[in-house]
Design a protein around this motif. Structure first.
Motif, short mmCIF file in Angstrom:
data_model
loop_
_atom_site.label_atom_id
_atom_site.label_comp_id
_atom_site.label_asym_id
_atom_site.label_seq_id
_atom_site.Cartn_x
_atom_site.Cartn_y
_atom_site.Cartn_z
N LEU A 62 9.25 -0.39 0.18
CA LEU A 62 8.00 -1.04 -0.68
C LEU A 62 6.91 0.29 -0.59
CD1 LEU A 62 8.39 -4.79 0.32
CD2 LEU A 62 8.88 -3.79 -1.93
N VAL A 63 6.74 0.62 0.38
CA VAL A 63 5.51 1.63 0.64
C VAL A 63 5.83 3.10 0.54
CG1 VAL A 63 4.22 -0.22 1.72
CG2 VAL A 63 5.47 1.31 3.27
N LEU A 64 7.22 3.44 0.77
CA LEU A 64 7.62 4.88 0.82
C LEU A 64 8.88 4.75 -0.29
CD1 LEU A 64 7.37 6.41 4.23
CD2 LEU A 64 6.30 7.08 1.93
N THR A 65 8.97 5.81 -1.17
CA THR A 65 10.05 6.05 -2.03
C THR A 65 11.30 6.71 -1.37
OG1 THR A 65 8.46 5.85 -4.10
CG2 THR A 65 10.71 6.72 -4.12
N LYS A 88 14.36 19.59 3.73
CA LYS A 88 15.27 19.97 2.57
C LYS A 88 15.45 18.95 1.44
CE LYS A 88 19.54 18.40 4.62
NZ LYS A 88 20.86 19.02 5.28
N PHE A 89 14.86 17.75 1.79
CA PHE A 89 14.99 16.69 0.83
C PHE A 89 13.79 16.32 -0.02
CE2 PHE A 89 18.46 15.54 3.48
CZ PHE A 89 19.49 15.54 2.57
N GLY A 90 12.62 17.17 0.33
CA GLY A 90 11.30 17.20 -0.22
C GLY A 90 10.48 16.18 0.38
N PHE A 91 9.41 15.96 0.08
CA PHE A 91 8.38 14.80 0.62
C PHE A 91 7.87 13.96 -0.64
CE2 PHE A 91 8.97 18.15 3.89
CZ PHE A 91 8.61 17.39 5.36
N GLN A 92 8.02 12.62 -0.16
CA GLN A 92 7.49 11.68 -1.20
C GLN A 92 5.94 11.48 -0.93
OE1 GLN A 92 9.60 10.33 -3.35
NE2 GLN A 92 10.85 11.98 -2.39
N GLU A 93 5.21 10.92 -1.68
CA GLU A 93 3.77 10.79 -1.75
C GLU A 93 3.62 9.58 -0.72
OE1 GLU A 93 -0.12 9.97 -4.68
OE2 GLU A 93 1.94 9.95 -5.56
N VAL A 94 2.45 9.79 0.00
CA VAL A 94 1.85 8.86 0.90
C VAL A 94 0.79 8.25 0.30
CG1 VAL A 94 0.83 8.35 3.12
CG2 VAL A 94 2.75 10.01 3.02
N ILE A 136 13.30 9.15 5.12
CA ILE A 136 11.89 9.50 4.32
C ILE A 136 11.15 10.51 4.87
CG2 ILE A 136 10.20 8.73 2.32
CD1 ILE A 136 11.77 5.96 2.52
N ASN A 137 10.82 11.74 4.51
CA ASN A 137 9.89 12.78 5.11
C ASN A 137 10.12 12.99 6.36
OD1 ASN A 137 8.27 12.24 2.33
ND2 ASN A 137 6.67 11.16 3.17
N THR A 138 11.43 13.11 6.66
CA THR A 138 11.68 13.51 7.85
C THR A 138 12.77 14.69 7.91
OG1 THR A 138 13.72 11.91 8.09
CG2 THR A 138 11.36 11.26 9.16
N ALA A 153 9.87 7.61 7.27
CA ALA A 153 10.94 6.67 7.94
C ALA A 153 12.27 7.27 8.00
CB ALA A 153 10.76 5.19 6.75
N GLY A 154 12.38 7.74 9.18
CA GLY A 154 13.45 8.56 9.38
C GLY A 154 14.68 7.70 9.75
N ALA A 155 14.74 6.49 9.27
CA ALA A 155 16.01 5.91 9.78
C ALA A 155 16.95 5.40 8.59
CB ALA A 155 15.46 4.37 10.42
N GLY A 156 17.99 5.11 8.74
CA GLY A 156 18.91 4.64 7.88
C GLY A 156 18.95 3.17 7.66
N PHE A 157 17.97 2.48 8.30
CA PHE A 157 17.57 1.04 8.49
C PHE A 157 16.65 0.60 7.55
CE2 PHE A 157 19.18 0.34 13.17
CZ PHE A 157 20.36 0.55 12.53
N SER A 158 16.66 -0.49 6.91
CA SER A 158 15.39 -1.13 6.16
C SER A 158 14.52 -1.70 7.00
CB SER A 158 16.16 -1.97 4.91
OG SER A 158 17.01 -1.25 4.26
N ASN A 159 13.81 -1.08 7.70
CA ASN A 159 12.78 -1.66 8.57
C ASN A 159 11.64 -2.46 8.21
OD1 ASN A 159 14.59 -0.96 11.13
ND2 ASN A 159 13.44 1.15 10.88
N GLY A 160 11.08 -3.20 8.74
CA GLY A 160 9.84 -3.74 8.28
C GLY A 160 8.59 -3.34 9.42
N PHE A 161 7.47 -4.12 9.05
CA PHE A 161 6.38 -3.65 10.02
C PHE A 161 5.49 -4.88 10.30
CE2 PHE A 161 1.88 -1.81 10.57
CZ PHE A 161 2.17 -1.24 11.94
N GLY A 162 5.17 -5.20 11.45
CA GLY A 162 4.15 -6.50 11.55
C GLY A 162 3.03 -6.12 12.56
N ILE A 163 1.88 -6.79 12.62
CA ILE A 163 0.66 -6.61 13.26
C ILE A 163 0.58 -7.97 14.03
CG2 ILE A 163 -1.44 -5.92 13.72
CD1 ILE A 163 -1.03 -3.91 11.47
#
Length: 515
Positions: free
Chosen positions: A337-340, A354-360, A349-351, A279-289
């Protein structure tokens, strides 16, 4: 059925011995030699394949008996191969030829399977119907069409259909043609035409254990993956209707969708497996299907979604988002809620390595459409109602439910702010498949790739990491349809990240076994 179709069918059977066309076993004599039928486990006594015009009923050949002057059911007869009977009628056409005298009848009988009879497998014989030629028996040319109903107690049983021609006096012969028996062929020519060995069906759903994915569950039978059993990748830009940095890493989700069907072919569950990788954004995005075309009333329940207190979404009792035309799931309303988030000033997150990678971590969502064999009052859902064209995933921008970002050409839900379409760089008002395409060159804001692929380093445009991407889009998909593959000249790997690579110490869960 036309003669030519039946002939083609029987000829094909001589190569592939186990046959059933439209779940019937048929004989119409058009092979011209009864030995051809013996090879497929038919048997006959005092019956020939004949082109005699006196008995001919249709086509070039019909079955013809010897003179029928015996009341015994074993004097003149035809026996079908072993078959598993189905509901319906035994049907045939018949006529007489020969001299007047006496009576002529056709008996339709069932031979039960007796496993203790190792030579023929034949057991008890029971008559299920008959046809009596009208008197007086003079020389006749009339063709009679006969139908004998299969008794309910024989449906599903493995049997032979035994047809006897009986009579007395005179010298009349009986012709028969277009004999059709409802059922599935069950003889094994390689084993003296005995019935094929029954296949184990532990759950009793009518599907053999070795042919289904859930042999011990009578309510589930088959896995049907939407785009293959491997994961695909969804990638989104969240600054729509502006182009933004075009790095397509504002939300990166690997997905796999399994539509589990039962023995009747109805979808029981839709199992959605998600691996939110970045999640390479500064926003708090959600996801729908959204499952376009699927009525919300068909869904019994949804399990596995993640929402925070005070969610921007309202949900119905079955777990779907409320207020939509079609069934819409919100897997998570906030990516945190799904990525720290790593903190330390990271913009995503994870982009940024240099900031390390969080567990998927794996998230599994189950949408139930049939439970314990029962659907809602809206009825069952066939598999064809949940194809890729019905799959409509989307990003929800920064807790603003009115701002949705969909794949190119996909329509928004009822919650979307229609006034945003056609503004800035969006060309959605151009009609047809213009939704969520750049008005200048058709570039999208969302991507769906059928395999799992690396994503962009933060702030690097996808056109640099995947060098053929722009040509693919602007050609309408005709040039470089494999733009995402790791081919020579297709990638700049220095600009790509993959949260599944061991060098990034991200643990990808093993493929789960559903429940």
């Amino acid at each position: 059925m036309k003669k030519t179709a039946i002939l083609t069918y029987i000829l094909s059977f001589l190569v592939y011995p186990l046959f059933a066309q439209d779940h019937t076993v048929e004989i119409d004599a058009e092979l011209g030699d009864r030995n051809n039928y013996f090879a497929t486990c038919w048997s006959m006594g005092a019956v020939t394949v004949s082109d005699n015009g006196e008995t001919l009923i249709s086509g070039d050949y019909s079955l013809r008996t010897n003179q029928v002057t015996n009341e015994s059911n074993t004097a003149t007869w035809i026996k079908s191969p072993w078959l598993k009977l189905e509901d319906g009628n035994v049907t045939f056409k018949t006529r007489l030829d020969g001299n007047a005298g006496g009576n002529r009848n056709i008996l339709v009988q069932i031979i039960a399977y007796d496993p203790d009879n190792e030579s023929t497998g034949e057991g008890d014989v029971a008559e299920i119907g008959s046809f009596e030629f009208p008197n007086p028996i003079n020389r006749q040319t009339e063709v009679h069409e006969v139908a004998v109903s299969i008794p309910e107690n024989y449906i599903g049983e493995t049997v032979r259909v035994f047809i006897s021609f009986v009579g007395s006096g005179g010298s009349a012969r009986i012709g028969m043609d277009e004999l059709v028996i409802p059922g599935e062929y069950a003889s094994d020519p390689s084993e003296s035409c005995l019935p094929v060995s029954p296949k184990s069906d532990a759950d009793g759903d009518g599907v053999a254990d070795d042919e289904e994915s859930y042999p011990e569950d009578k309510y589930r039978a088959f896995n049907n993956y939407l785009s293959g059993s491997d994961y695909g990748t969804l990638m989104f830009e969240d600054l729509w209707p502006a182009k933004g940095d075009y790095d397509f890493n504002d939300l990166v989700v690997d997905y796999r969708i399994n539509r589990i069907t039962d023995a009747e072919g109805d979808v029981v569950e839709v199992v959605i497996e998600l691996l939110t990788r970045a999640a390479g954004a500064g926003f708090s995005n959600g996801f729908g299907i959204e499952f376009t075309g699927l009525a919300p009333e068909k869904v019994i329940k949804v399990e596995g979604i993640k929402t925070k207190s005070g969610s921007i979404h309202t949900f119905t009792e079955n777990g779907l988002e409320a207020g939509n035309e079609f069934a819409t799931i919100i897997p998570f309303d906030d990516v945190d809620l799904v990525l720290t988030h790593p903190g330390k000033g990271a913009l995503g997150i994870n982009t940024d390595p240099k900031f390390g990678f969080q567990e998927v971590k794996l998230q599994t969502i189950v949408m139930t459409l049939k439970e314990n064999g029962e659907t809602t009052e809206a009825g069952p859902t066939p598999l064809e109602d949940l194809e890729m064209e019905n799959f409509n995933p989307f990003l929800i921008v920064d807790q603003n439910r009115a701002v949705e970002v969909h794949l190119p050409g996909k329509r928004p839900t009822r919650h979307a702010d229609q006034s945003l379409f056609g503004t800035k760089e969006d060309g959605s008002t151009a009609g047809g498949k213009s939704y969520y395409r750049n008005k200048e060159n058709g570039l999208p804001w969302g991507l769906n790739v059928s395999v799992s692929i690396p994503y962009m380093v933060n702030k690097e445009p996808i056109t640099k990491g995947y060098t053929q991407f722009f040509e693919w889009v602007t050609s309408g998909g005709t040039a470089y349809p494999d733009w995402y593959l790791n081919k020579s000249g297709y990638r700049d790997n220095k600009l790509l990240l993959n949260a599944n690579l061991t060098e990034h110490v991200i643990i990808r869960p093993t493929r789960p076994t559903h429940r």
